[in-house]
Design a protein around this motif. Structure first.
Motif, PDB file in Angstrom:
ATOM      1  N   ALA A 143      21.340 -36.305 -30.103  1.00 53.82           N
ATOM      2  CA  ALA A 143      22.670 -36.534 -30.666  1.00 53.82           C
ATOM      3  C   ALA A 143      23.437 -35.235 -30.690  1.00 53.82           C
ATOM      4  CB  ALA A 143      22.567 -37.116 -32.073  1.00 53.82           C
ATOM      5  N   LEU A 144      24.682 -35.296 -30.273  1.00 54.10           N
ATOM      6  CA  LEU A 144      25.549 -34.124 -30.165  1.00 54.10           C
ATOM      7  C   LEU A 144      26.786 -34.342 -31.036  1.00 54.10           C
ATOM      8  CD1 LEU A 144      25.327 -33.717 -26.287  1.00 54.10           C
ATOM      9  CD2 LEU A 144      23.850 -32.695 -28.027  1.00 54.10           C
ATOM     10  N   VAL A 145      26.984 -33.439 -31.983  1.00 53.83           N
ATOM     11  CA  VAL A 145      28.080 -33.558 -32.942  1.00 53.83           C
ATOM     12  C   VAL A 145      29.401 -33.225 -32.258  1.00 53.83           C
ATOM     13  CG1 VAL A 145      29.064 -32.512 -35.029  1.00 53.83           C
ATOM     14  CG2 VAL A 145      26.627 -33.084 -34.939  1.00 53.83           C
ATOM     15  N   TRP A 146      30.419 -33.932 -32.614  1.00 50.15           N
ATOM     16  CA  TRP A 146      31.784 -33.673 -32.142  1.00 50.15           C
ATOM     17  C   TRP A 146      32.499 -32.851 -33.223  1.00 50.15           C
ATOM     18  CZ3 TRP A 146      34.287 -34.738 -27.625  1.00 50.15           C
ATOM     19  CH2 TRP A 146      35.675 -34.617 -27.619  1.00 50.15           C
ATOM     20  N   THR A 147      32.802 -31.570 -33.032  1.00 55.14           N
ATOM     21  CA  THR A 147      32.593 -30.689 -31.906  1.00 55.14           C
ATOM     22  C   THR A 147      31.968 -29.386 -32.400  1.00 55.14           C
ATOM     23  OG1 THR A 147      34.790 -29.659 -32.162  1.00 55.14           O
ATOM     24  CG2 THR A 147      34.658 -31.561 -30.732  1.00 55.14           C
ATOM     25  N   PHE A 148      31.711 -28.457 -31.464  1.00 55.21           N
ATOM     26  CA  PHE A 148      31.100 -27.197 -31.847  1.00 55.21           C
ATOM     27  C   PHE A 148      32.103 -26.266 -32.518  1.00 55.21           C
ATOM     28  CE2 PHE A 148      29.684 -22.802 -30.831  1.00 55.21           C
ATOM     29  CZ  PHE A 148      28.533 -22.797 -31.604  1.00 55.21           C
ATOM     30  N   GLN A 149      33.261 -26.019 -31.887  1.00 56.65           N
ATOM     31  CA  GLN A 149      34.201 -25.058 -32.451  1.00 56.65           C
ATOM     32  C   GLN A 149      35.627 -25.599 -32.459  1.00 56.65           C
ATOM     33  OE1 GLN A 149      33.206 -25.193 -29.317  1.00 56.65           O
ATOM     34  NE2 GLN A 149      33.696 -23.352 -28.169  1.00 56.65           N
ATOM     35  N   ASP A 150      36.398 -25.144 -33.444  1.00 56.88           N
ATOM     36  CA  ASP A 150      37.802 -25.530 -33.562  1.00 56.88           C
ATOM     37  C   ASP A 150      38.659 -24.769 -32.559  1.00 56.88           C
ATOM     38  OD1 ASP A 150      37.480 -27.369 -35.582  1.00 56.88           O
ATOM     39  OD2 ASP A 150      38.013 -25.991 -37.195  1.00 56.88           O
ATOM     40  N   LEU A 151      39.769 -25.387 -32.191  1.00 52.93           N
ATOM     41  CA  LEU A 151      40.732 -24.764 -31.292  1.00 52.93           C
ATOM     42  C   LEU A 151      41.922 -24.175 -32.045  1.00 52.93           C
ATOM     43  CD1 LEU A 151      40.599 -27.461 -28.491  1.00 52.93           C
ATOM     44  CD2 LEU A 151      39.618 -25.160 -28.412  1.00 52.93           C
ATOM     45  N   ALA A 152      42.012 -24.463 -33.345  1.00 55.07           N
ATOM     46  CA  ALA A 152      43.054 -23.880 -34.194  1.00 55.07           C
ATOM     47  C   ALA A 152      42.496 -23.810 -35.605  1.00 55.07           C
ATOM     48  CB  ALA A 152      44.332 -24.720 -34.160  1.00 55.07           C
ATOM     49  N   MET A 153      42.981 -22.855 -36.383  1.00 51.07           N
ATOM     50  CA  MET A 153      42.465 -22.686 -37.732  1.00 51.07           C
ATOM     51  C   MET A 153      42.871 -23.871 -38.604  1.00 51.07           C
ATOM     52  SD  MET A 153      40.505 -21.010 -39.622  1.00 51.07           S
ATOM     53  CE  MET A 153      40.253 -19.520 -38.651  1.00 51.07           C
ATOM     54  N   GLY A 154      41.927 -24.383 -39.347  1.00 49.27           N
ATOM     55  CA  GLY A 154      42.172 -25.506 -40.229  1.00 49.27           C
ATOM     56  C   GLY A 154      40.931 -26.362 -40.337  1.00 49.27           C
ATOM     57  N   ALA A 155      41.093 -27.543 -40.918  1.00 49.61           N
ATOM     58  CA  ALA A 155      39.973 -28.457 -41.140  1.00 49.61           C
ATOM     59  C   ALA A 155      39.791 -29.341 -39.918  1.00 49.61           C
ATOM     60  CB  ALA A 155      40.206 -29.285 -42.397  1.00 49.61           C
ATOM     61  N   GLY A 156      39.435 -28.727 -38.800  1.00 50.04           N
ATOM     62  CA  GLY A 156      39.242 -29.452 -37.559  1.00 50.04           C
ATOM     63  C   GLY A 156      37.840 -30.022 -37.440  1.00 50.04           C
TER      64      GLY A 156
END
Length: 813
Positions: A582-595
């Protein structure tokens, strides 16, 4: 081969089709290559990534002048985004219509030269009418994106900022045309079931004489010239250590070199391994075996290390990939909505023992595969991209794309309308010829009676998550492999919010909501999803809490998504589970915030990251409440070494007073999992889960530990709260002791006299090795504090420790 120094480039923006009319303010702006127009303008203070301006409605000209010895040269272009013309000394030498292709051109150069690259406005091309589509997804802003080979990043409102990819985002290199080099390399490093290793290499050699010799792992052989000019050789090194994902063994690598005359060429490093798909006893599942060992694949979906510049160098990748390794992840998926990553990405994954699931860059759309020119571009693109990964053992799965089948099926179309030659013929043929050692799957999701059926093949599982199902649905859905799952609006640590969204309060500011991910056209967002589970699990009204105590709202929101992830992976990793990854969506945010990311846009771990780190441990203990069946204890040893441990259980009343205990010595075989019942430790019936409810509850928390048999050290812990979460503040004692070891590392010892929930260590700019964890009484917990690699650290950690169910904070100095 020489790189073009980015400092010598400038860019200018002008109206489409014109090299003259334009914004003079944006003429002659310094630019870097590789890089993007957005990155260059942002560096010059002319572009705000927080409020990006459109770039696809303009032509962008890159210009440079350079000196060289006169003669014939070879120019190599690693990636041009997207509709581009290359001009050299006034002559047009190259055209590109595919962001994902690599190009070469030879030219006669003078002592002084001028190069210009015009990136034509993409918008007019997106507005061209193409073949009629059988379905139209809501993912991106333009249906024309299915006709142009470019990234969907920057075109998906609600998913990522509208930062448009324009420019030479991959390196441009120059070398004399007669420079010796190797081309058309194919590397196959195979490991047979009996453990014997074979390396097969074919290549073409230009401008170098003599018979080449291939060397790897202490073995050398002369290569043989074929009729078409290709050189081939087969090596059979002995006693090589196989390559394994780091959770299950050693990611052993070996240099591959070719010597031709007096010149030696490096083909990089390779690892010997065997990838196989395990469809399960019923033939309907999906899992991976590496060298015959079943591997539970856990990790996340990769987005981009640098959305602004699209950087692809090792320095940009390393800290993020090391964080994935440190979290116990063993797989990252590059989804079809993203971008092909560079060789450097795969080389670091090779080194760290991270498997890579590579979607080809196709997603959601009905692509025009009857267009011969479009298909020609696909062939060239896939050849170029798979050439990047030759010999890389980390490449574990090749996939035809993301949610193409799902989109067509959800539109109510029959299978013969959404399942077509792109993913069933074109892409598998290319994958099989260029990387025959890597399994291919047609799409993610796929494999069921409907392509998104979770109980067959590969699922995108959002039952727990977007569809607001109870946590029990993770078992009920019979998930076999989740290519995506558990998407939540994950809140960063406070420092990230203070830096990225200063002065903004959750829910009260449109700038906060702008950073909360949402599906285009949906009347809800993923903060609504998080709030649903906050109310369901903690019994607290999130709206009232956000109005009355926004800081506590944030802390509970930080804790709840991690708690859901830990419980779900405890279910999926247990012996007897149908799930194999299982792979969580996602690894890193593309903008600062609660992504969606478990790493924020500044590269710092969020609370959910630490929860996954606990859920992904190779040596693991977890628990599941089986109701009247009691408490199931799941013990896992993914490592190749046998482990001798002691399993203990303690039921505590009021979070501190032991009412029943038990223990059992275990010998855990390599690559094994087993499930025990709590009664096997206590020796007699005890209502550990409070399922029978004979009288008032006797305890409110059960602590399960794996101890090192020899030293008694606590290795891993798991917790079960039979009465549900009690987050009422208490006056528990919390002792802290900060110390520095001889090697300069900082350690924080924590000890409490009562169970503490979601302990938060806040010592910026240091990062704790674990955070937002439960702390049980009776055992000291030691946490390493590591300097934040992105900031200058003070001489000594300073901050505080708090817990969700404890009054006040304890200062750390």
């Amino acid at each position: 081969m020489a790189d073009f120094n980015g400092a010598h480039w400038t860019i200018a923006l002008c109206a489409p089709g014109s090299a003259d009319a334009g914004d003079r303010r944006l003429d002659g702006v310094p630019a870097k290559v590789p890089g993007t127009a957005a990155g260059a303008l942002a560096t010059a203070g002319l572009y705000d990534p927080e409020n990006p301006q459109p770039l696809h409605d303009k032509d962008v000209w890159y210009r440079t002048e350079f000196d060289t010895d006169p003669g014939r040269y070879r120019l190599s272009f690693g990636g041009l985004a997207t509709i581009a013309e290359v001009w050299l000394n006034g002559k047009r030498i190259l055209d590109s219509r595919n962001m994902f292709r690599k190009y070469e051109a030879e030219a006669e150069l003078s002592a002084s030269n001028r190069m210009e690259i015009c990136f034509r406005a993409l918008e007019p091309h997106l507005n061209v009418r193409g073949p009629r589509a059988r379905w139209k997804p809501q993912l991106a802003t333009s249906q024309g994106l299915r006709l142009i080979r470019t990234t969907l990043l920057g075109h998906m409102p609600g998913w990522c900022p509208d930062i448009h990819a324009v420019g030479p985002y991959r390196p441009i290199r120059l070398e004399p045309a007669d420079t010796p080099r190797i081309t058309d390399t194919h590397i196959l490093a195979d490991l047979a079931p009996d453990g014997s290793a074979t390396l097969t290499v074919s290549l073409k050699l230009e401008n170098a004489g003599g018979t080449p010799e291939l060397s790897c792992a202490g073995t050398t052989a002369e290569m043989t010239r074929q009729e078409d000019g290709t050189w081939t050789a087969v090596l059979r090194p002995v006693d090589v250590t196989p390559w394994m994902p780091h959770t299950h063994g050693d990611p052993a690598l070996h240099d591959v070199t070719v010597k031709a005359g007096e010149r030696q060429f490096s083909l990089g490093k390779t690892g010997f391994r065997r990838m196989e798909v395990d469809h399960g006893a019923d033939g309907q599942g999906f899992g991976l075996k590496v060298n015959g060992v079943s591997v539970f694949c856990r990790g996340a979906v990769w987005t981009s290390a640098d959305l602004l510049n699209l950087s692809g160098d090792a320095q940009t990748y390393r800290s993020l990939l090391e964080a994935a390794r440190d979290a116990g992840m063993n797989m990252l998926r590059i989804g079809g909505t993203m971008l092909y990553e560079t060789r450097a990405f795969f080389e670091i994954c090779d080194e760290l023992g991270l498997l890579v699931w590579q979607d080809f860059q196709f997603a959601n759309y009905d692509y025009p595969v009857k267009d011969e020119e479009f298909v020609h571009e696909i062939h060239a693109e896939i050849r170029d991209q798979l050439a990047e990964t030759q010999g890389c053992p980390s490449l574990a799965v090749l996939c035809g794309g993301s949610e193409i089948y799902q989109q067509g099926a959800m539109m109510g179309l029959p299978e013969d309308r959404w399942k077509g030659p792109l993913c069933e013929e074109i892409l598998p043929d290319l994958a099989g010829s260029l990387r025959p050692d890597v399994p291919y799957v047609p799409n993610s999701p796929s494999g069921g009676v409907l392509p998104f059926s979770p109980g067959e093949g590969i699922a995108h599982y959002y039952g727990v998550g977007a569809y607001l199902r109870p946590l029990e649905d993770a078992r009920r859905a019979n998930v076999r492999f989740a290519g995506e799952c558990l998407a939540f609006s994950n809140i960063p640590e406070q420092r990230g919010l203070d830096e990225g969204l200063p002065g903004i309060r959750p829910g009260h500011d449109p700038r906060w909501k702008a950073r909360v991910p949402r599906d285009r056209g949906a009347g809800w967002d993923f903060e609504d999803v998080r709030d649903h589970y906050l109310k369901t699990l903690y019994g607290i009204d999130p709206t009232a809490l956000r109005y009355g105590d926004p800081d506590r709202y944030l802390d509970l929101g930080r804790a709840v998504t991690g708690e859901i992830m830990e419980q779900t992976f405890a279910e999926w990793r247990r012996e007897g589970s149908s799930c194999r990854g299982a792979l969580v969506w996602t690894f890193q945010d593309l903008a600062m915030g609660a992504g969606w990311g478990v790493i924020d846009a500044a590269g710092r771990p969020k609370p959910a990251f630490y929860a996954l780190k606990r859920a992904f441990r190779p040596l693991q203990v977890s628990v599941t409440d089986e109701g009247t069946g009691g408490l199931a204890i799941h013990v896992i040893n993914d490592r190749p070494e046998e482990k001798t441990v002691t399993l203990t259980l303690d039921c505590l009343k009021d979070g501190r007073v032991p009412v029943v205990s038990g223990r059992k010595d275990l010998t855990l075989a390599p690559h094994s999992a087993r499930t025990l019942n709590a009664v096997e430790l206590t020796g007699a019936f005890f209502d550990v889960t409070y399922a029978y409810r004979f009288g008032p509850p006797s305890h409110d928390v059960t602590v399960v530990r794996l101890l090192c048999r020899e030293s008694g050290e606590s290795l891993v812990e798991a917790f079960q709260f039979p009465l549900g979460p009690d987050l009422a503040a208490c006056s528990a004692t919390l002792d802290t002791n900060l110390r520095q070891s001889e090697d300069g590392a900082w350690w924080l010892d924590l000890e409490t006299d009562r169970m503490l929930r979601s302990v938060n260590i806040h010592v910026d700019p240091f990062r704790p090795s674990d955070n937002w964890f439960h702390l049980a009484p009776g055992k000291k917990r030691r946490i390493e504090l590591r300097p934040d690699p992105r900031t200058e650290s003070p001489a000594r950690p300073i901050g505080f420790v708090s817990a969700l169910n404890r009054n006040g904070k304890v200062t750390v100095t």
